[in-house]
Motif scaffolding. Sequence first.
Motif, PDB file in Angstrom:
ATOM      1  N   VAL A 178     -20.468  12.036  -7.315  1.00  0.00           N
ATOM      2  CA  VAL A 178     -21.666  11.552  -7.042  1.00  0.00           C
ATOM      3  C   VAL A 178     -22.225  11.584  -5.584  1.00  0.00           C
ATOM      4  CG1 VAL A 178     -23.443   9.947  -7.524  1.00  0.00           C
ATOM      5  CG2 VAL A 178     -21.668  10.423  -9.304  1.00  0.00           C
ATOM      6  N   ASP A 179     -23.266  12.326  -5.260  1.00  0.00           N
ATOM      7  CA  ASP A 179     -23.723  12.345  -3.864  1.00  0.00           C
ATOM      8  C   ASP A 179     -25.126  12.017  -3.642  1.00  0.00           C
ATOM      9  OD1 ASP A 179     -24.586  14.735  -4.747  1.00  0.00           O
ATOM     10  OD2 ASP A 179     -23.617  15.992  -3.298  1.00  0.00           O
ATOM     11  N   GLY A 180     -25.613  11.489  -4.783  1.00  0.00           N
ATOM     12  CA  GLY A 180     -27.144  11.079  -4.934  1.00  0.00           C
ATOM     13  C   GLY A 180     -27.166   9.898  -5.740  1.00  0.00           C
ATOM     14  N   LEU A 181     -27.804   9.032  -5.338  1.00  0.00           N
ATOM     15  CA  LEU A 181     -27.924   7.759  -6.225  1.00  0.00           C
ATOM     16  C   LEU A 181     -29.348   7.076  -6.147  1.00  0.00           C
ATOM     17  CD1 LEU A 181     -26.886   5.241  -7.750  1.00  0.00           C
ATOM     18  CD2 LEU A 181     -25.897   4.312  -5.587  1.00  0.00           C
ATOM     19  N   VAL A 182     -29.893   6.925  -7.352  1.00  0.00           N
ATOM     20  CA  VAL A 182     -31.379   6.151  -7.405  1.00  0.00           C
ATOM     21  C   VAL A 182     -31.093   4.977  -8.100  1.00  0.00           C
ATOM     22  CG1 VAL A 182     -33.729   6.534  -8.021  1.00  0.00           C
ATOM     23  CG2 VAL A 182     -32.322   8.483  -7.290  1.00  0.00           C
ATOM     24  N   ASN A 183     -31.097   4.002  -7.248  1.00  0.00           N
ATOM     25  CA  ASN A 183     -31.214   2.692  -7.942  1.00  0.00           C
ATOM     26  C   ASN A 183     -32.500   2.298  -8.471  1.00  0.00           C
ATOM     27  OD1 ASN A 183     -28.352   1.732  -7.642  1.00  0.00           O
ATOM     28  ND2 ASN A 183     -28.899   1.876  -5.501  1.00  0.00           N
ATOM     29  N   ALA A 229     -26.871  10.584  -0.096  1.00  0.00           N
ATOM     30  CA  ALA A 229     -28.170   9.908  -0.085  1.00  0.00           C
ATOM     31  C   ALA A 229     -28.526   8.862  -1.400  1.00  0.00           C
ATOM     32  CB  ALA A 229     -29.443  10.797  -0.346  1.00  0.00           C
ATOM     33  N   VAL A 230     -28.754   7.538  -0.840  1.00  0.00           N
ATOM     34  CA  VAL A 230     -29.181   6.747  -2.011  1.00  0.00           C
ATOM     35  C   VAL A 230     -30.824   6.339  -1.485  1.00  0.00           C
ATOM     36  CG1 VAL A 230     -28.615   4.151  -2.405  1.00  0.00           C
ATOM     37  CG2 VAL A 230     -26.889   5.589  -1.520  1.00  0.00           C
ATOM     38  N   VAL A 231     -31.401   5.997  -2.702  1.00  0.00           N
ATOM     39  CA  VAL A 231     -32.789   5.539  -2.870  1.00  0.00           C
ATOM     40  C   VAL A 231     -32.773   4.516  -3.761  1.00  0.00           C
ATOM     41  CG1 VAL A 231     -34.986   6.164  -3.644  1.00  0.00           C
ATOM     42  CG2 VAL A 231     -33.642   8.074  -2.656  1.00  0.00           C
ATOM     43  N   ASN A 232     -33.316   3.408  -3.190  1.00  0.00           N
ATOM     44  CA  ASN A 232     -33.321   2.031  -3.657  1.00  0.00           C
ATOM     45  C   ASN A 232     -35.066   1.799  -4.106  1.00  0.00           C
ATOM     46  OD1 ASN A 232     -30.901   1.146  -3.598  1.00  0.00           O
ATOM     47  ND2 ASN A 232     -31.037   0.534  -1.616  1.00  0.00           N
ATOM     48  N   VAL A 233     -35.222   1.846  -5.463  1.00  0.00           N
ATOM     49  CA  VAL A 233     -36.555   1.582  -5.879  1.00  0.00           C
ATOM     50  C   VAL A 233     -36.771   0.005  -5.834  1.00  0.00           C
ATOM     51  CG1 VAL A 233     -38.104   1.916  -7.752  1.00  0.00           C
ATOM     52  CG2 VAL A 233     -36.547   3.548  -7.280  1.00  0.00           C
ATOM     53  N   ILE A 249     -24.321   9.124   5.211  1.00  0.00           N
ATOM     54  CA  ILE A 249     -24.854   8.765   3.956  1.00  0.00           C
ATOM     55  C   ILE A 249     -26.194   7.833   4.293  1.00  0.00           C
ATOM     56  CG2 ILE A 249     -24.566   7.265   1.624  1.00  0.00           C
ATOM     57  CD1 ILE A 249     -21.533   7.575   2.103  1.00  0.00           C
ATOM     58  N   ARG A 250     -27.147   8.677   3.875  1.00  0.00           N
ATOM     59  CA  ARG A 250     -28.234   7.926   4.067  1.00  0.00           C
ATOM     60  C   ARG A 250     -28.836   7.005   2.974  1.00  0.00           C
ATOM     61  NH1 ARG A 250     -32.420  11.033   3.839  1.00  0.00           N
ATOM     62  NH2 ARG A 250     -31.526  12.816   2.476  1.00  0.00           N
ATOM     63  N   VAL A 251     -29.566   5.792   3.287  1.00  0.00           N
ATOM     64  CA  VAL A 251     -30.170   5.045   2.486  1.00  0.00           C
ATOM     65  C   VAL A 251     -31.478   4.567   2.735  1.00  0.00           C
ATOM     66  CG1 VAL A 251     -29.786   2.591   1.421  1.00  0.00           C
ATOM     67  CG2 VAL A 251     -27.865   3.949   2.252  1.00  0.00           C
ATOM     68  N   ASN A 252     -32.443   4.806   2.055  1.00  0.00           N
ATOM     69  CA  ASN A 252     -33.978   4.432   2.110  1.00  0.00           C
ATOM     70  C   ASN A 252     -34.441   3.680   0.823  1.00  0.00           C
ATOM     71  OD1 ASN A 252     -34.642   5.966   4.662  1.00  0.00           O
ATOM     72  ND2 ASN A 252     -33.743   7.900   3.356  1.00  0.00           N
ATOM     73  N   GLY A 253     -35.491   3.070   1.029  1.00  0.00           N
ATOM     74  CA  GLY A 253     -36.064   2.127   0.034  1.00  0.00           C
ATOM     75  C   GLY A 253     -37.628   2.578  -0.232  1.00  0.00           C
ATOM     76  N   ILE A 254     -38.105   2.299  -1.632  1.00  0.00           N
ATOM     77  CA  ILE A 254     -39.347   2.485  -1.788  1.00  0.00           C
ATOM     78  C   ILE A 254     -39.864   1.376  -2.388  1.00  0.00           C
ATOM     79  CG2 ILE A 254     -41.130   3.783  -3.719  1.00  0.00           C
ATOM     80  CD1 ILE A 254     -38.893   5.994  -3.829  1.00  0.00           C
ATOM     81  N   ASN A 255     -41.007   0.985  -1.772  1.00  0.00           N
ATOM     82  CA  ASN A 255     -41.550  -0.670  -2.045  1.00  0.00           C
ATOM     83  C   ASN A 255     -42.919  -0.141  -2.980  1.00  0.00           C
ATOM     84  OD1 ASN A 255     -40.139  -2.659  -1.041  1.00  0.00           O
ATOM     85  ND2 ASN A 255     -40.991  -2.279   1.046  1.00  0.00           N
ATOM     86  N   LEU A 267     -36.465  11.918  -0.712  1.00  0.00           N
ATOM     87  CA  LEU A 267     -35.537  11.174  -0.042  1.00  0.00           C
ATOM     88  C   LEU A 267     -34.107  11.504  -0.164  1.00  0.00           C
ATOM     89  CD1 LEU A 267     -37.510   7.584  -0.434  1.00  0.00           C
ATOM     90  CD2 LEU A 267     -37.458   9.089   1.592  1.00  0.00           C
ATOM     91  N   LEU A 268     -33.816  12.018  -1.573  1.00  0.00           N
ATOM     92  CA  LEU A 268     -32.342  12.276  -1.702  1.00  0.00           C
ATOM     93  C   LEU A 268     -32.011  13.687  -0.980  1.00  0.00           C
ATOM     94  CD1 LEU A 268     -32.327  11.762  -5.701  1.00  0.00           C
ATOM     95  CD2 LEU A 268     -31.063  10.755  -3.920  1.00  0.00           C
ATOM     96  N   SER A 269     -33.207  14.602  -0.853  1.00  0.00           N
ATOM     97  CA  SER A 269     -33.159  15.841  -0.537  1.00  0.00           C
ATOM     98  C   SER A 269     -32.920  16.117   0.965  1.00  0.00           C
ATOM     99  CB  SER A 269     -34.149  16.739  -0.899  1.00  0.00           C
ATOM    100  OG  SER A 269     -35.514  16.562   0.207  1.00  0.00           O
ATOM    101  N   ASP A 270     -32.542  17.492   1.628  1.00  0.00           N
ATOM    102  CA  ASP A 270     -32.438  17.633   2.911  1.00  0.00           C
ATOM    103  C   ASP A 270     -33.564  17.786   3.800  1.00  0.00           C
ATOM    104  OD1 ASP A 270     -29.574  17.632   2.609  1.00  0.00           O
ATOM    105  OD2 ASP A 270     -29.433  19.972   2.505  1.00  0.00           O
ATOM    106  N   ALA A 271     -34.756  17.705   3.042  1.00  0.00           N
ATOM    107  CA  ALA A 271     -36.301  17.683   3.831  1.00  0.00           C
ATOM    108  C   ALA A 271     -36.352  16.263   4.496  1.00  0.00           C
ATOM    109  CB  ALA A 271     -37.047  17.747   2.581  1.00  0.00           C
ATOM    110  N   SER A 272     -35.389  15.244   4.027  1.00  0.00           N
ATOM    111  CA  SER A 272     -35.688  13.827   4.633  1.00  0.00           C
ATOM    112  C   SER A 272     -34.379  13.672   5.266  1.00  0.00           C
ATOM    113  CB  SER A 272     -35.940  12.841   3.586  1.00  0.00           C
ATOM    114  OG  SER A 272     -34.719  12.957   2.739  1.00  0.00           O
TER     115      SER A 272
END
Length: 263
Positions: A90-95, A143-147, A185-191, A239-244
């Motif tokens: 797993v190389d992409g995670l969306v919480n 990449a990790v994206v936290n909702v 490993i990038r980690v970003n969040g969406i408020n 946010l998961l993609s290489d565009a970011s």
Amino acid sequence: MSMLPQVRLDGRVVLVTGGTSGIGEGCALAAAEAGAAAVCITGRDATRGAAVVAKLQTLGTRAHFVAADLADAEATSGIVAQAEAALGIVDGLVNAAGLTDRGTILDTSAALWDRLFAVNARAPFLLTQAMARRLKEAGKPGAVVNVITMSSHGGQPFLTAYSASKGALATLTKNTALGLRPLRIRVNGINMGWADTPGEHVIQQRDGNPQDWLERAEPSQPFGRLLKPRDVAGLATYLLSDASEMMTGALIDFDQNVMGAYT
């Protein structure tokens, strides 16, 4: 040749929690549409899980469902390994999974506090930890994206435990972004703001609002509607993609209201 990076997930194996409905399902389907090689979803409802897996397969991606209650730390810790066994590293995670419930500082119980923190803060921590450890072993980026939620800024008085748990996730996002940066490993969040989801409909009904609460609420919003799963899914895919690829530790206020500005 275009200089704009493409929002694509070709070759990625993406894990989405809460992927059986609402925001999570939207993120899972968007990942498949963006070319993900495989998508694993988690949830408690096996019937809904099977239905979403079928949708994902129709989009041409390999898919797998892991039944798990994120309030169970041991079960949560094993999800990444189960996803990997079925689909690869797993190389992409969306919480995307989240639990909400009402409660003020005066009437919130310790049990409610613990339950919300277990799902909203501890589960993303355990899943990010498990994925990062495997990616470090494999020498792969991720990449990790936290909702999260706009309530992480402080929240409404009747959402004390929920707001606090999401505030913890916002801090975890920045902390892990810095800690995992050397591993690429990038980690970003969406408020995210107020959204039209099955879970929100349940809450509105439980609070005694009419069946047509959505039709009543949307015209009062600045842009004439609530957020939809597709809106959040589009940003999560970016946010998961290489565009970011140059973005980490960002907390994006994804709402039609401007935090800190008053009219």
